[in-house]
Motif scaffolding. Structure first.
Motif, PDB file in Angstrom:
ATOM      1  N   ILE A 159      42.020  45.063  33.241  1.00 20.96           N
ATOM      2  CA  ILE A 159      42.724  44.293  34.272  1.00 20.96           C
ATOM      3  C   ILE A 159      44.210  44.201  33.951  1.00 20.96           C
ATOM      4  N   LYS A 214      49.062  46.721  40.409  1.00 25.18           N
ATOM      5  CA  LYS A 214      47.974  46.768  41.374  1.00 25.18           C
ATOM      6  C   LYS A 214      47.189  45.458  41.400  1.00 25.18           C
ATOM      7  N   ILE A 274      47.263  36.259  38.003  1.00 23.97           N
ATOM      8  CA  ILE A 274      45.811  36.107  37.861  1.00 23.97           C
ATOM      9  C   ILE A 274      45.436  35.552  36.489  1.00 23.97           C
ATOM     10  N   TYR A 291      40.666  35.963  32.070  1.00 28.37           N
ATOM     11  CA  TYR A 291      39.259  35.891  31.670  1.00 28.37           C
ATOM     12  C   TYR A 291      38.316  35.489  32.792  1.00 28.37           C
ATOM     13  N   ALA A 304      38.787  36.217  35.713  1.00 25.86           N
ATOM     14  CA  ALA A 304      38.742  37.431  36.523  1.00 25.86           C
ATOM     15  C   ALA A 304      37.745  38.428  35.951  1.00 25.86           C
TER      16      ALA A 304
END
Lengths: 202, 202, 202, 202
Positions: free
Chosen positions: B138, B146, B151, B154, B156
């Motif tokens: 990520i 991208k 965010i 973790y 995520a």
DNA sequence: AATGAATGAGGATTCATTCAT
DNA sequence: GATGAATGAATCCTCATTCAT
């Protein structure tokens, strides 16, 4: 009249007892003896009302599916904004999963299909209706301009449902881990996860 | 070491046999007799190497977790664009699920925890490493621009993992339904679903 | 009498249903539920007319004994030669065995004796009458000079009856074997066997 | 060596216990529990040696068939006149029927054929051998001029066997009746019946 | 190290029969 | 007279696991 009532009572009692036991010990580890005993009727009587252990299980699963249908309907019909209704739906589902993770999981996955049996027809129908309500819900999101116009609705329905389930299941199973490892409550995690699901990116 | 070798061989043979049987008949329907017989050793000998049927199962699950870790590592290390690596990862996992749905499901959900046991420590570690690899993946997405900068990594990771699993599980369980009802192959559905997961909205 | 009629009807209906089921599935495999359902009355009502499953069976057996009595009577009264009447009798019995092997076997062997019961008295009587008719038949053979004068009639009656039964039972049970092993139809075998029984030597 | 012995002992004990119980209460009324208990081993152990209740039954039947084979062999090989050997054979069989009517009857009638099973192959073979011995016996009667030259041997074998069985079965079942009604002992009756079977006429 | 032998504990389902209404 | 409801008692069979050798 009398008859209907008695059936109602027996059926309900068995389901209550079974639910408690399945939840506590799992499907395999719960015996029909256990269920009948907790219900307070004889095993043979129980078999008058339920042809098999599997059907008892499936009946409970069916009940949970009905509850999910209700949630979906509220999401589709509800008044607030799309986002509000989305989070409401997610947490309505969470609520059920928290109380009865086993049956909510049972709600997913293959149901032993014997479409001649009334029960399985019902289960199928409820699934269909739920899909329909979620579809309505997504369409309302499109109308509100919150969901892309070009989305393929039915795949989106299935995708949404499976992601939400996956997220909740893991949130419950790994709650302890989340707390220990990232110092995050289940609540907090779920909020973030549902947001990511809605907004993507990922 | 003679001894180490012997252990290695026995362990591996039992696992191979067990995997074949579990996959074919499911956990409950596979008896320890079956496994020992197919392995070609006596049941008692098998119990020398595996303390219980459950541990045999968990060992196989562990192997699958290692495979997933491998996939995650490739996603994190791989060369292509983030999107390419994302889809590659998703379909790598799909591939395993297709070949071994049983164990892949076993991979999710609570593992019967007995953390004194070496095996469960190992399972935990592999889980951790997998999370770490997904996190790296990520992060690489963020670097590529991208994935949103803001965010929470973790959550995520967990969210991504659980959604992907949910999506795949349902795609397999309901393949027939998707075909009949929406005339959509599993492949087509999965493509759309993974895209939605990536882009959100929903 | 209203009452007598009702009894008659119920009794007959139950027996018809039971016969069909016993013949199709055997005694053990037929449940009282099955019988009542096919009869179209409630199980409890059935128990008003028949005190037990066994009695239903025995009643049907009794009917078959009556049919055998009829055959014996024809053999004793019939016009043709002794031999003609002998073979006619044998094949009349064969015919019943072919159509209803189960009850014909039931006809042999010990009947669960509870001679207080009306039914068992009746069964006994029919047996007696049948013996009497066979005795008359054999006497007619003596008169015709076809059967030895010095024969002991009643033992001969019993002997004849048991041999014929034994022969037919085996002919039916081993039909396949006879065909495969000796390429002989049941019909052919029975003809030879009945001839041997009549002429002896063996 | 040890192993073979232990198997032998267990097998024999179970068969003894089962024989006693089957004889006393019949097949259906005898439970596997009963058998194991009387044998003095656990039910599970019993299932190690016998895969099913049916196989226990069939094993006993098989034993009786072996005994009959022995009788037939003696009849074929014996020294005396044909008649002497005939009556000897008949009463040898009577003797077994008297001691164990149930299994002797089991000897007749359809055996559940699963010719892959070793046991059923054995049963079939014994039947064949018995037929062969009886055939030899009858041939010796022809040589002695006591049996017609033109007889068809194999049908005669079957006919003889089935008649003898029928005669004995009824003699046992109706012993009481014979005594009461004709004041004839079983012995007397059987003598006459076997004579009639041999000499015919009827 | 390897295993043959033994088993305790269970488990789902069936069914003939009774009885209150 | 008819029956719906209830059940006690049984039954065959399975299986993970242990232990003496």
């Amino acid at each position: 009249m009398r008859k209907a009532l008695r059936i109602e009572i027996h059926t309900a009692s068995v389901l209550m007892a079974a639910e408690e036991l399945f939840e506590k010990k799992g499907y395999e580890a719960t015996s029909t003896d256990d269920i009948a005993k907790l219900t307070g009727i004889s095993k043979s009587t129980m078999y008058v009302y339920f042809k098999s252990k599997q059907i008892i299980w499936d009946s409970i699963v069916c009940k949970y599916m009905e509850m999910f249908l209700e949630d979906a309907r509220k999401a589709a019909d509800g008044k607030g904004s799309f986002e509000d209704r989305y989070y409401k739906l997610c947490f309505d589902i969470v609520e059920k999963f928290e109380a009865h993770p086993l049956f909510c999981k049972g709600t997913l996955g293959k149901i032993s299909v014997d479409m001649d049996q009334e029960l399985y027809k019902k289960i199928y129908d409820i699934g269909e209706q739920t899909n329909e309500e979620i579809a309505r819900f997504i369409r309302s999101g499109i109308e509100e301009g919150k969901v892309r116009k070009d989305i393929d609705i039915y795949p989106a329905v299935i995708m949404m449902w499976s992601s939400i389930s996956g997220i909740i299941t893991m949130a419950i199973d790994k709650e302890e881990y989340l707390k220990l490892r990232f110092n995050m409550t289940r609540e907090e995690y779920l909020n973030k996860a549902f947001k990511m699901l809605l907004e993507g990116a990922l």
